[in-house]
Design a protein around this motif. Structure first.
Motif, mmCIF file in Angstrom:
data_model
loop_
_atom_site.group_PDB
_atom_site.id
_atom_site.type_symbol
_atom_site.label_atom_id
_atom_site.label_comp_id
_atom_site.label_asym_id
_atom_site.label_seq_id
_atom_site.Cartn_x
_atom_site.Cartn_y
_atom_site.Cartn_z
ATOM 1 N N SER A 42 41.715 55.400 43.081
ATOM 2 C CA SER A 42 41.528 53.964 43.012
ATOM 3 C C SER A 42 41.322 53.398 44.415
ATOM 4 O O SER A 42 41.813 53.954 45.388
ATOM 5 N N PRO A 43 40.603 52.306 44.511
ATOM 6 C CA PRO A 43 40.365 51.723 45.825
ATOM 7 C C PRO A 43 41.665 51.210 46.437
ATOM 8 O O PRO A 43 42.637 50.948 45.742
ATOM 9 N N ILE A 44 41.655 51.062 47.731
ATOM 10 C CA ILE A 44 42.828 50.555 48.437
ATOM 11 C C ILE A 44 43.059 49.113 48.009
ATOM 12 O O ILE A 44 42.135 48.311 47.927
ATOM 13 N N VAL A 45 44.310 48.788 47.738
ATOM 14 C CA VAL A 45 44.675 47.454 47.275
ATOM 15 C C VAL A 45 44.842 46.537 48.479
ATOM 16 O O VAL A 45 45.508 46.888 49.458
ATOM 17 N N ASP A 46 44.269 45.360 48.376
ATOM 18 C CA ASP A 46 44.395 44.355 49.431
ATOM 19 C C ASP A 46 45.767 43.707 49.302
ATOM 20 O O ASP A 46 46.033 42.964 48.361
ATOM 21 N N MET A 47 46.636 43.969 50.270
ATOM 22 C CA MET A 47 48.004 43.469 50.212
ATOM 23 C C MET A 47 48.132 42.040 50.741
ATOM 24 O O MET A 47 49.242 41.544 50.920
ATOM 25 N N SER A 48 47.000 41.380 50.974
ATOM 26 C CA SER A 48 47.060 39.973 51.412
ATOM 27 C C SER A 48 46.686 39.014 50.291
ATOM 28 O O SER A 48 46.620 37.815 50.504
ATOM 29 N N THR A 49 46.482 39.533 49.091
ATOM 30 C CA THR A 49 46.107 38.684 47.956
ATOM 31 C C THR A 49 47.295 37.884 47.454
ATOM 32 O O THR A 49 48.457 38.186 47.771
ATOM 33 N N SER A 60 61.806 40.051 46.948
ATOM 34 C CA SER A 60 62.736 39.646 48.011
ATOM 35 C C SER A 60 63.679 38.513 47.601
ATOM 36 O O SER A 60 64.752 38.368 48.184
ATOM 37 N N SER A 61 63.321 37.737 46.589
ATOM 38 C CA SER A 61 64.156 36.588 46.220
ATOM 39 C C SER A 61 65.020 36.806 44.975
ATOM 40 O O SER A 61 65.674 35.879 44.518
ATOM 41 N N ASN A 62 65.037 38.014 44.428
ATOM 42 C CA ASN A 62 65.854 38.323 43.251
ATOM 43 C C ASN A 62 66.603 39.631 43.468
ATOM 44 O O ASN A 62 66.046 40.589 44.015
ATOM 45 N N LYS A 63 67.850 39.680 43.019
ATOM 46 C CA LYS A 63 68.637 40.914 43.160
ATOM 47 C C LYS A 63 68.016 42.045 42.349
ATOM 48 O O LYS A 63 67.886 43.160 42.840
ATOM 49 N N VAL A 64 67.637 41.752 41.100
ATOM 50 C CA VAL A 64 67.041 42.762 40.221
ATOM 51 C C VAL A 64 65.720 42.225 39.684
ATOM 52 O O VAL A 64 65.670 41.124 39.130
ATOM 53 N N VAL A 65 64.660 43.012 39.849
ATOM 54 C CA VAL A 65 63.347 42.651 39.310
ATOM 55 C C VAL A 65 62.827 43.835 38.512
ATOM 56 O O VAL A 65 62.847 44.975 38.990
ATOM 57 N N ILE A 66 62.362 43.540 37.300
ATOM 58 C CA ILE A 66 61.755 44.568 36.457
ATOM 59 C C ILE A 66 60.346 44.107 36.115
ATOM 60 O O ILE A 66 60.167 43.072 35.472
ATOM 61 N N PHE A 67 59.353 44.873 36.556
ATOM 62 C CA PHE A 67 57.969 44.634 36.150
ATOM 63 C C PHE A 67 57.756 45.479 34.909
ATOM 64 O O PHE A 67 57.963 46.697 34.926
ATOM 65 N N SER A 68 57.361 44.831 33.833
ATOM 66 C CA SER A 68 57.435 45.427 32.506
ATOM 67 C C SER A 68 56.218 45.057 31.665
ATOM 68 O O SER A 68 55.394 44.235 32.072
ATOM 69 N N LYS A 69 56.122 45.669 30.499
ATOM 70 C CA LYS A 69 55.187 45.251 29.450
ATOM 71 C C LYS A 69 55.990 45.178 28.159
ATOM 72 O O LYS A 69 56.849 46.023 27.901
ATOM 73 N N ALA A 105 48.376 46.918 40.109
ATOM 74 C CA ALA A 105 47.726 47.660 41.189
ATOM 75 C C ALA A 105 48.535 47.536 42.485
ATOM 76 O O ALA A 105 48.695 48.513 43.225
ATOM 77 N N VAL A 106 49.065 46.356 42.759
ATOM 78 C CA VAL A 106 49.908 46.148 43.942
ATOM 79 C C VAL A 106 51.168 47.001 43.832
ATOM 80 O O VAL A 106 51.585 47.647 44.803
ATOM 81 N N LEU A 107 51.780 47.030 42.657
ATOM 82 C CA LEU A 107 52.971 47.855 42.446
ATOM 83 C C LEU A 107 52.654 49.329 42.666
ATOM 84 O O LEU A 107 53.476 50.071 43.212
ATOM 85 N N GLY A 108 51.466 49.750 42.252
ATOM 86 C CA GLY A 108 51.044 51.125 42.485
ATOM 87 C C GLY A 108 50.954 51.435 43.963
ATOM 88 O O GLY A 108 51.336 52.518 44.417
ATOM 89 N N GLU A 109 50.458 50.493 44.723
ATOM 90 C CA GLU A 109 50.353 50.670 46.173
ATOM 91 C C GLU A 109 51.742 50.733 46.815
ATOM 92 O O GLU A 109 51.993 51.543 47.694
ATOM 93 N N ILE A 110 52.653 49.897 46.351
ATOM 94 C CA ILE A 110 54.002 49.832 46.932
ATOM 95 C C ILE A 110 54.845 51.046 46.554
ATOM 96 O O ILE A 110 55.543 51.615 47.394
ATOM 97 N N THR A 111 54.781 51.445 45.273
ATOM 98 C CA THR A 111 55.704 52.472 44.772
ATOM 99 C C THR A 111 55.081 53.850 44.610
ATOM 100 O O THR A 111 55.793 54.817 44.380
ATOM 101 N N GLY A 112 53.759 53.925 44.656
ATOM 102 C CA GLY A 112 53.102 55.222 44.484
ATOM 103 C C GLY A 112 52.712 55.526 43.049
ATOM 104 O O GLY A 112 52.130 56.568 42.776
ATOM 105 N N ALA A 113 53.042 54.636 42.118
ATOM 106 C CA ALA A 113 52.653 54.824 40.718
ATOM 107 C C ALA A 113 52.428 53.462 40.079
ATOM 108 O O ALA A 113 53.153 52.514 40.352
ATOM 109 N N LYS A 114 51.402 53.391 39.220
ATOM 110 C CA LYS A 114 51.081 52.123 38.569
ATOM 111 C C LYS A 114 51.728 51.975 37.200
ATOM 112 O O LYS A 114 51.544 50.976 36.539
#
Length: 146
Positions: A42-49, A60-69, A105-114
């Motif tokens: 996948s192309p490199i994700v622009d982290m300034s979006t 950064s503003s929450n103790k626990v965050v879950i990105f989910s479906k 896609a941003v989460l994939g860039e940060i964590t290594g998996a989408k």
């Protein structure tokens, strides 16, 4: 025209093997894997979006965050231990978000998996559904919430 075909016994074929046949699925041919794998990255994700900023601010503003479906069984698996611990997790359902694909896609860039879920505690990525379940079962998750 008469065509003569020489027949060999199976034991003779095993003594003189022909060159090994090509792998029947060309996209999975090991000789091509480097080229195909490179083309599929996948192309490199622009982290300034705005989506990247949203992810960074939310984490950064929450103790626990879950990105989910909503329909994902692993996401349900990740949410359950927090419910049992009465921990207020900030849950972002990507399938209901118009920017869901970009956020993923941003989460994939940060964590290594989408894949989802992507669970963060105190600003750090701690894993997915099976990771959170294992942490809960071993008592490691409870240590974050004294």
């Amino acid at each position: 025209m008469l065509k003569i075909t020489r027949c060999l016994h199976l034991s003779q074929l095993l003594l003189y093997p022909a060159t090994p046949p090509k792998f029947p699925y060309p996209l999975l041919d090991f000789e091509l894997m480097g080229a195909v794998g490179s083309a599929l990255k996948s192309p490199i994700v622009d982290m300034s979006t705005k989506q990247a900023k949203f992810v960074e601010n939310t984490i950064s503003s929450n103790k626990v965050v879950i990105f989910s479906k909503t329909y994902c069984p692993y996401c349900t698996m990740a949410k359950e231990p927090f419910r049992k611990l009465n921990v207020d997790a900030h849950i972002i359902e990507l399938d209901g978000n118009p920017d869901g694909n970009e956020i993923q896609a941003v989460l994939g860039e940060i964590t290594g998996a989408k894949t989802v879920p992507r669970v963060f505690i105190d600003g750090k990525f701690v894993g997915g559904g099976t990771d959170i379940k294992r942490m809960f079962e071993t008592g490691a998750l409870q240590k974050y919430f004294p």
